[in-house]
Design a protein around this motif. Structure first.
Motif, PDB file in Angstrom:
ATOM      1  N   ASP A 282       0.850  -1.186   0.000  1.00 40.57           N
ATOM      2  CA  ASP A 282       0.000   0.000   0.000  1.00 40.57           C
ATOM      3  C   ASP A 282       0.890   1.241   0.000  1.00 40.57           C
ATOM      4  N   VAL A 283       0.355   2.343  -0.494  1.00 34.08           N
ATOM      5  CA  VAL A 283       1.130   3.573  -0.619  1.00 34.08           C
ATOM      6  C   VAL A 283       0.659   4.597   0.408  1.00 34.08           C
ATOM      7  N   VAL A 284       1.618   5.170   1.098  1.00 37.24           N
ATOM      8  CA  VAL A 284       1.352   6.200   2.101  1.00 37.24           C
ATOM      9  C   VAL A 284       1.855   7.540   1.563  1.00 37.24           C
ATOM     10  N   ILE A 285       0.997   8.548   1.532  1.00 36.62           N
ATOM     11  CA  ILE A 285       1.394   9.905   1.170  1.00 36.62           C
ATOM     12  C   ILE A 285       1.601  10.695   2.454  1.00 36.62           C
ATOM     13  N   ASN A 286       2.765  11.300   2.565  1.00 34.34           N
ATOM     14  CA  ASN A 286       3.125  12.118   3.725  1.00 34.34           C
ATOM     15  C   ASN A 286       3.109  13.575   3.285  1.00 34.34           C
ATOM     16  N   ILE A 287       2.129  14.330   3.782  1.00 30.47           N
ATOM     17  CA  ILE A 287       2.034  15.750   3.452  1.00 30.47           C
ATOM     18  C   ILE A 287       2.164  16.548   4.740  1.00 30.47           C
ATOM     19  N   GLN A 288       3.019  17.550   4.730  1.00 30.89           N
ATOM     20  CA  GLN A 288       3.211  18.383   5.912  1.00 30.89           C
ATOM     21  C   GLN A 288       1.970  19.243   6.159  1.00 30.89           C
ATOM     22  N   GLY A 289       1.689  19.487   7.423  1.00 34.36           N
ATOM     23  CA  GLY A 289       0.492  20.220   7.799  1.00 34.36           C
ATOM     24  C   GLY A 289       0.589  21.717   7.634  1.00 34.36           C
ATOM     25  N   ASP A 290       1.673  22.202   7.018  1.00 34.55           N
ATOM     26  CA  ASP A 290       1.820  23.651   6.820  1.00 34.55           C
ATOM     27  C   ASP A 290       1.740  24.036   5.345  1.00 34.55           C
ATOM     28  N   GLN A 291       1.042  23.209   4.541  1.00 37.04           N
ATOM     29  CA  GLN A 291       0.883  23.490   3.117  1.00 37.04           C
ATOM     30  C   GLN A 291      -0.611  23.593   2.779  1.00 37.04           C
ATOM     31  N   PRO A 292      -1.260  24.671   3.209  1.00 37.03           N
ATOM     32  CA  PRO A 292      -2.711  24.774   3.038  1.00 37.03           C
ATOM     33  C   PRO A 292      -3.173  24.942   1.599  1.00 37.03           C
ATOM     34  N   LEU A 293      -2.254  25.217   0.681  1.00 37.26           N
ATOM     35  CA  LEU A 293      -2.624  25.368  -0.725  1.00 37.26           C
ATOM     36  C   LEU A 293      -2.216  24.167  -1.569  1.00 37.26           C
TER      37      LEU A 293
ATOM     38  N   VAL B 222       7.500  16.083 -11.351  1.00 35.61           N
ATOM     39  CA  VAL B 222       7.347  17.521 -11.543  1.00 35.61           C
ATOM     40  C   VAL B 222       5.867  17.850 -11.687  1.00 35.61           C
ATOM     41  N   THR B 223       5.406  18.773 -10.877  1.00 38.55           N
ATOM     42  CA  THR B 223       4.008  19.180 -10.895  1.00 38.55           C
ATOM     43  C   THR B 223       3.891  20.641 -11.313  1.00 38.55           C
ATOM     44  N   PRO B 224       2.825  21.008 -12.002  1.00 38.59           N
ATOM     45  CA  PRO B 224       2.619  22.414 -12.352  1.00 38.59           C
ATOM     46  C   PRO B 224       1.969  23.208 -11.219  1.00 38.59           C
ATOM     47  N   TYR B 225       1.713  22.533 -10.085  1.00 39.03           N
ATOM     48  CA  TYR B 225       0.998  23.169  -8.989  1.00 39.03           C
ATOM     49  C   TYR B 225       1.938  23.423  -7.815  1.00 39.03           C
ATOM     50  N   ASP B 226       2.134  24.695  -7.500  1.00 38.04           N
ATOM     51  CA  ASP B 226       2.984  25.060  -6.371  1.00 38.04           C
ATOM     52  C   ASP B 226       2.261  24.759  -5.057  1.00 38.04           C
ATOM     53  N   SER B 227       3.023  24.662  -3.982  1.00 36.18           N
ATOM     54  CA  SER B 227       2.451  24.405  -2.658  1.00 36.18           C
ATOM     55  C   SER B 227       3.248  25.181  -1.613  1.00 36.18           C
ATOM     56  N   PRO B 228       3.046  26.499  -1.550  1.00 35.04           N
ATOM     57  CA  PRO B 228       3.814  27.320  -0.606  1.00 35.04           C
ATOM     58  C   PRO B 228       3.553  26.926   0.843  1.00 35.04           C
ATOM     59  N   GLU B 229       4.597  26.983   1.636  1.00 30.73           N
ATOM     60  CA  GLU B 229       4.515  26.591   3.045  1.00 30.73           C
ATOM     61  C   GLU B 229       4.333  27.806   3.940  1.00 30.73           C
ATOM     62  N   VAL B 230       3.772  27.560   5.110  1.00 33.93           N
ATOM     63  CA  VAL B 230       3.684  28.581   6.151  1.00 33.93           C
ATOM     64  C   VAL B 230       4.791  28.287   7.157  1.00 33.93           C
ATOM     65  N   ASP B 231       5.804  29.114   7.172  1.00 29.87           N
ATOM     66  CA  ASP B 231       6.915  28.939   8.104  1.00 29.87           C
ATOM     67  C   ASP B 231       6.806  29.859   9.309  1.00 29.87           C
ATOM     68  N   LEU B 232       6.278  31.050   9.085  1.00 27.94           N
ATOM     69  CA  LEU B 232       6.177  32.076  10.118  1.00 27.94           C
ATOM     70  C   LEU B 232       4.786  32.689  10.103  1.00 27.94           C
ATOM     71  N   PRO B 233       4.357  33.291  11.211  1.00 24.45           N
ATOM     72  CA  PRO B 233       3.027  33.918  11.237  1.00 24.45           C
ATOM     73  C   PRO B 233       2.806  34.911  10.103  1.00 24.45           C
ATOM     74  N   VAL B 234       3.855  35.614   9.682  1.00 25.89           N
ATOM     75  CA  VAL B 234       3.715  36.610   8.619  1.00 25.89           C
ATOM     76  C   VAL B 234       3.314  35.970   7.287  1.00 25.89           C
ATOM     77  N   ASP B 235       3.581  34.662   7.121  1.00 23.84           N
ATOM     78  CA  ASP B 235       3.245  33.973   5.874  1.00 23.84           C
ATOM     79  C   ASP B 235       1.737  33.791   5.690  1.00 23.84           C
ATOM     80  N   ILE B 236       0.987  33.846   6.779  1.00 23.74           N
ATOM     81  CA  ILE B 236      -0.456  33.588   6.694  1.00 23.74           C
ATOM     82  C   ILE B 236      -1.142  34.614   5.796  1.00 23.74           C
ATOM     83  N   ARG B 237      -0.746  35.869   5.919  1.00 23.15           N
ATOM     84  CA  ARG B 237      -1.346  36.905   5.087  1.00 23.15           C
ATOM     85  C   ARG B 237      -1.084  36.629   3.607  1.00 23.15           C
TER      86      ARG B 237
END
Length: 247
Positions: A93-104, A221-236
């Protein structure tokens, strides 16, 4: 072959404590990641793996699945492996591991991520890459870069700019590594037993451990970016992107 997403999530962070529960347009960040993962056609189920009661309560509040794991887990991968064991997944079976700081994160990239497992029996681990369009990310050590061979297998991951154009010029693509992985359950068990690697310690990049021990990582390679939230300022910045996307 079952495909299950597991999102490792811990409350503590040196740069952003309580990050999984930070509100983005009124919802906790972990909820955005969870619900976008659910949209992938290939995914059978999504689970959050945590050792924190506050995160458990938040996930249950929006109707999500949560697995409580040990506080002794060394890394997110260890937490994912423990959760996969709890779920009783089969070795293939395949497990996908996605970090919880990639809301997009885009669910369509998950389908592409698992495709190599069906096409090539030699693939045991895969990950996503995105061709950088924001020049700032080329030199920012926060944004990990990846190079790969003609077969799509990773050659190296680095916080430095790779490949580096000795003679200048920007005519070649530079790929950003996105923090989304897929593994067979069998390889995930193998990976969690490997000792930390020298390059892993230098770069602080866990995926290098697999490569240092001779294992290949297929880069998709994906055409879809997935920006991360590293700091509170990234939320905006994330909320602005969501507004443009109509989310």
């Amino acid at each position: 072959m079952r495909v299950v997403v597991i999102i490792p999530s811990r409350y503590g962070s040196t740069r952003f404590d309580g990050k999984p529960l930070a509100r983005i347009y009124g919802r906790p960040m972990i909820q955005w990641v969870y619900q976008r993962a659910l949209q992938a056609n290939c995914v059978e189920a999504v689970h959050v793996a945590t050792d924190d009661e506050r995160i458990r309560v938040a996930v249950k509040a929006f109707g999500g699945n949560v697995i409580m794991t040990s506080s002794a887990c060394r890394s997110g991968t260890d937490r994912v492996a423990e959760a996969a064991e709890h779920l009783g997944l089969g070795l293939q079976d395949v497990v996908i591991n996605i970090q919880g700081d990639q809301p997009l994160v885009d669910s369509r990239s998950f389908d592409a991520l698992v495709k190599p497992f069906a096409e090539d029996a030699a693939v045991k681990m895969s990950t996503l890459a995105f061709a950088i369009v924001d020049e700032r990310e080329i030199t920012d050590p926060k944004d990990v870069k990846v190079t790969f061979d003609n077969n799509g297998d990773a050659l190296y991951f680095s916080r430095a700019t790779i490949p580096y154009a000795r003679d200048g010029g920007t005519g070649h693509a530079i790929y950003k590594h996105l923090g989304v992985y897929a593994y067979t359950r069998e390889f995930l068990e193998c990976f969690r037993q490997l000792p930390p690697g020298r390059l892993e310690e230098i770069e602080k990049l866990e995926q290098l451990r697999a490569m240092e021990h001779g294992h290949r990582i297929r880069v998709v390679v994906t055409p879809y970016d997935s920006p991360e939230v590293d700091l509170p300022v990234d939320i905006r910045r994330i909320e602005e992107k969501m507004a443009v996307m109509g989310l």
